[in-house]
Write a protein that holds these residues in place. Structure first.
Motif, PDB file in Angstrom:
ATOM      1  N   LEU A   1       0.826  -1.215   0.000  1.00 28.91           N
ATOM      2  CA  LEU A   1       0.000   0.000   0.000  1.00 28.91           C
ATOM      3  C   LEU A   1       0.859   1.263   0.000  1.00 28.91           C
ATOM      4  O   LEU A   1       0.558   2.224  -0.711  1.00 28.91           O
ATOM      5  N   GLU A   2       1.924   1.261   0.772  1.00 32.29           N
ATOM      6  CA  GLU A   2       2.832   2.414   0.796  1.00 32.29           C
ATOM      7  C   GLU A   2       3.467   2.632  -0.571  1.00 32.29           C
ATOM      8  O   GLU A   2       3.601   3.771  -1.031  1.00 32.29           O
ATOM      9  N   LEU A   3       3.839   1.555  -1.240  1.00 36.40           N
ATOM     10  CA  LEU A   3       4.403   1.644  -2.590  1.00 36.40           C
ATOM     11  C   LEU A   3       3.386   2.221  -3.574  1.00 36.40           C
ATOM     12  O   LEU A   3       3.702   3.122  -4.353  1.00 36.40           O
ATOM     13  N   LEU A   4       2.163   1.717  -3.527  1.00 32.03           N
ATOM     14  CA  LEU A   4       1.113   2.208  -4.417  1.00 32.03           C
ATOM     15  C   LEU A   4       0.840   3.692  -4.187  1.00 32.03           C
ATOM     16  O   LEU A   4       0.729   4.471  -5.136  1.00 32.03           O
TER      17      LEU A   4
ATOM     18  N   ARG B   1      -2.943  -3.286 -11.105  1.00 23.80           N
ATOM     19  CA  ARG B   1      -2.757  -4.733 -11.271  1.00 23.80           C
ATOM     20  C   ARG B   1      -1.339  -5.053 -11.736  1.00 23.80           C
ATOM     21  O   ARG B   1      -0.701  -5.971 -11.222  1.00 23.80           O
ATOM     22  N   ASP B   2      -0.823  -4.294 -12.690  1.00 25.39           N
ATOM     23  CA  ASP B   2       0.543  -4.522 -13.185  1.00 25.39           C
ATOM     24  C   ASP B   2       1.574  -4.308 -12.078  1.00 25.39           C
ATOM     25  O   ASP B   2       2.518  -5.083 -11.951  1.00 25.39           O
ATOM     26  N   VAL B   3       1.384  -3.265 -11.291  1.00 25.84           N
ATOM     27  CA  VAL B   3       2.322  -2.970 -10.213  1.00 25.84           C
ATOM     28  C   VAL B   3       2.291  -4.084  -9.168  1.00 25.84           C
ATOM     29  O   VAL B   3       3.335  -4.549  -8.714  1.00 25.84           O
ATOM     30  N   VAL B   4       1.111  -4.550  -8.810  1.00 23.70           N
ATOM     31  CA  VAL B   4       0.989  -5.615  -7.810  1.00 23.70           C
ATOM     32  C   VAL B   4       1.601  -6.914  -8.341  1.00 23.70           C
ATOM     33  O   VAL B   4       2.314  -7.604  -7.613  1.00 23.70           O
ATOM     34  N   GLU B   5       1.357  -7.240  -9.597  1.00 16.47           N
ATOM     35  CA  GLU B   5       1.954  -8.451 -10.172  1.00 16.47           C
ATOM     36  C   GLU B   5       3.479  -8.382 -10.158  1.00 16.47           C
ATOM     37  O   GLU B   5       4.142  -9.358  -9.806  1.00 16.47           O
ATOM     38  N   ASP B   6       4.042  -7.236 -10.513  1.00 16.28           N
ATOM     39  CA  ASP B   6       5.499  -7.073 -10.463  1.00 16.28           C
ATOM     40  C   ASP B   6       6.004  -7.187  -9.028  1.00 16.28           C
ATOM     41  O   ASP B   6       7.029  -7.798  -8.764  1.00 16.28           O
ATOM     42  N   TRP B   7       5.278  -6.603  -8.082  1.00 15.69           N
ATOM     43  CA  TRP B   7       5.658  -6.635  -6.670  1.00 15.69           C
ATOM     44  C   TRP B   7       5.664  -8.075  -6.154  1.00 15.69           C
ATOM     45  O   TRP B   7       6.542  -8.462  -5.391  1.00 15.69           O
ATOM     46  N   LEU B   8       4.713  -8.876  -6.582  1.00 16.09           N
ATOM     47  CA  LEU B   8       4.647 -10.267  -6.139  1.00 16.09           C
ATOM     48  C   LEU B   8       5.806 -11.104  -6.665  1.00 16.09           C
ATOM     49  O   LEU B   8       6.197 -12.081  -6.042  1.00 16.09           O
TER      50      LEU B   8
END
Length: 82
Positions: free
Chosen positions: A59-62, A73-80
């Motif tokens: 959440l802090e990153l977003l 969605r792209d950011v979360v997928e990369d983060w995972l």
């Protein structure tokens, strides 16, 4: 499912609202996700992690990147994948 407001950002001139999503799982405890809302778009990603610490970091990153619902969605997928 509980939705807890986390903060607001701005992408361009559009306000972005970020929330933590918590779901109680019968045998596994809580599971967390994110809800990102901006410009009439809404992205709900459930079951991202079981770690409170990791979902807070996401959440802090977003929020720091003012990530919109369209690109979250792209950011979360990369983060995972890290």
């Amino acid at each position: 499912m509980r939705i807890l407001y986390a903060g607001t950002g701005t992408c361009g001139q559009t306000e972005v609202r970020y929330s933590l999503v918590a779901e109680e799982l019968e045998e596994a405890g809580e599971n967390y996700g994110v809800l990102v809302e901006s410009g009439g778009e809404r992205l709900l990603l459930r079951g991202v992690t079981a770690s409170q610490r990791r979902i807070q970091a996401l959440l802090e990153l977003l929020m720091a990147g003012n990530v919109s619902a369209v690109t979250a969605r792209d950011v979360v997928e990369d983060w995972l994948l890290r």
